[in-house]
Design an enzyme around this catalytic site. Sequence first.
Site, mmCIF file in Angstrom:
data_model
loop_
_atom_site.group_PDB
_atom_site.id
_atom_site.type_symbol
_atom_site.label_atom_id
_atom_site.label_comp_id
_atom_site.label_asym_id
_atom_site.label_seq_id
_atom_site.Cartn_x
_atom_site.Cartn_y
_atom_site.Cartn_z
ATOM 1 N N LYS A 1 -10.183 -43.506 -55.492
ATOM 2 C CA LYS A 1 -8.976 -44.732 -54.954
ATOM 3 C C LYS A 1 -10.003 -45.483 -54.100
ATOM 4 C CE LYS A 1 -5.208 -42.869 -51.625
ATOM 5 N NZ LYS A 1 -5.059 -42.323 -50.399
ATOM 6 N N GLU B 1 -16.442 -23.789 -47.712
ATOM 7 C CA GLU B 1 -17.518 -24.066 -46.645
ATOM 8 C C GLU B 1 -17.087 -24.075 -45.604
ATOM 9 O OE1 GLU B 1 -21.205 -24.118 -45.001
ATOM 10 O OE2 GLU B 1 -20.504 -24.513 -47.181
ATOM 11 N N LYS C 1 6.255 -42.351 -38.816
ATOM 12 C CA LYS C 1 6.735 -42.807 -40.586
ATOM 13 C C LYS C 1 7.678 -42.721 -40.809
ATOM 14 C CE LYS C 1 4.021 -40.592 -44.219
ATOM 15 N NZ LYS C 1 3.334 -39.697 -44.624
ATOM 16 N N LEU D 1 -6.622 -18.222 -47.863
ATOM 17 C CA LEU D 1 -7.289 -18.409 -48.036
ATOM 18 C C LEU D 1 -8.491 -18.026 -48.001
ATOM 19 C CD1 LEU D 1 -6.577 -22.888 -47.659
ATOM 20 C CD2 LEU D 1 -6.949 -22.108 -50.119
ATOM 21 N N GLU E 1 0.686 -29.924 -47.637
ATOM 22 C CA GLU E 1 -0.359 -30.454 -47.902
ATOM 23 C C GLU E 1 -1.778 -30.061 -47.965
ATOM 24 O OE1 GLU E 1 -2.272 -35.359 -48.406
ATOM 25 O OE2 GLU E 1 -1.465 -34.516 -46.380
ATOM 26 N N ARG F 1 -3.501 -28.803 -39.742
ATOM 27 C CA ARG F 1 -2.884 -29.728 -38.332
ATOM 28 C C ARG F 1 -1.585 -29.991 -38.825
ATOM 29 N NH1 ARG F 1 -0.426 -32.454 -40.714
ATOM 30 N NH2 ARG F 1 -0.867 -34.611 -42.084
ATOM 31 N N ARG G 1 10.517 -44.335 -39.041
ATOM 32 C CA ARG G 1 10.832 -45.697 -39.220
ATOM 33 C C ARG G 1 10.163 -46.609 -40.432
ATOM 34 N NH1 ARG G 1 11.194 -42.901 -34.812
ATOM 35 N NH2 ARG G 1 8.884 -43.641 -33.924
ATOM 36 N N ARG G 2 8.897 -46.332 -40.175
ATOM 37 C CA ARG G 2 7.550 -47.659 -41.233
ATOM 38 C C ARG G 2 9.219 -47.097 -42.837
ATOM 39 N NH1 ARG G 2 3.413 -44.912 -39.455
ATOM 40 N NH2 ARG G 2 3.038 -43.538 -40.949
ATOM 41 N N ARG H 1 -7.323 -28.957 -45.072
ATOM 42 C CA ARG H 1 -8.117 -29.383 -45.426
ATOM 43 C C ARG H 1 -9.280 -28.489 -45.686
ATOM 44 N NH1 ARG H 1 -9.379 -33.394 -42.549
ATOM 45 N NH2 ARG H 1 -8.055 -34.731 -43.971
#
Length: 197
Positions: A105, A31, A46, A14, A132, A36, A48-49, A70
Site C-alpha cells: 500500500k 511463527e 462498518k 494451520l 480473512e 479475532r 453504517r459507514r 493473522r
Amino acid sequence: MVYKFAIEELMTKLRILSEEFDFAHRHDPIEHISSRVKRPEAIGQKLRRRGLATDAGTITEQLDDIAGVRVVCPFLSDVYHVARMLTGQDDVELVRSKDYVANPKDNGYRSLHLIVRIPVFLSDRVEKVKVEVQLRTIAMDFWATLEHKLFYKYTDQLPEDFAGELASTAVVAAQLDTRMQQLHERMRGTSNLVAPL
C-alpha cells in the site's frame, strides 16, 4: 457463533500444516497465529459507514472480515508456502486474494490477504463461512503493529512528515525481510523460495 467455529477450524488446519511441514522440512513456516471475531458494535459501525442494512444477510454477504486470522511467518517464502498449502486443501475455497507483499500500500503496509470460505459442520447443516487470513513476516507484523498504535495515538495531530517517515520505515522492514530470506536460503542451500501465490 459460526464465525468462532470457522476460526477454530482454520486454526486447526494451520497448526497441522505447520507441524507437518516442520516434520518434512525441518523448518516451521509459522511463527505464531492469532485470531479475532469482530465485535457486534464494530460490525454495525462498518455497515453504517458503508450505508448498508444491518441484517444478517447483509452482514454475511458484504463483510469479509468478521472472522480474522493473522499468521506470522519467519521468512518471505513461508508466507507464500503457507498460503499455497492452505488454499490447496479441498475444503478451503479461495474467494479473493490481495498481495500487499508484492504490491505494498502507499503507506508501506505489506501483507498477503486471503478471503477463504471454511465449512463449519453444525448439528443440522454445513455452513460455509468467510474468514480473512492475513499472512505476513515478523518484520511486516512489527511495522504494521506499531503503525497502527501510532495512528491511534496521534489521530488529531500528525506531524507533517509523518506519512513519509512511516513509508521509509516500511522500506527498511522490507529490506530486512529480503536479507533474512537470503540468509535463510544460504543456510538451507536453496534459492528462489519466494514465489507469489
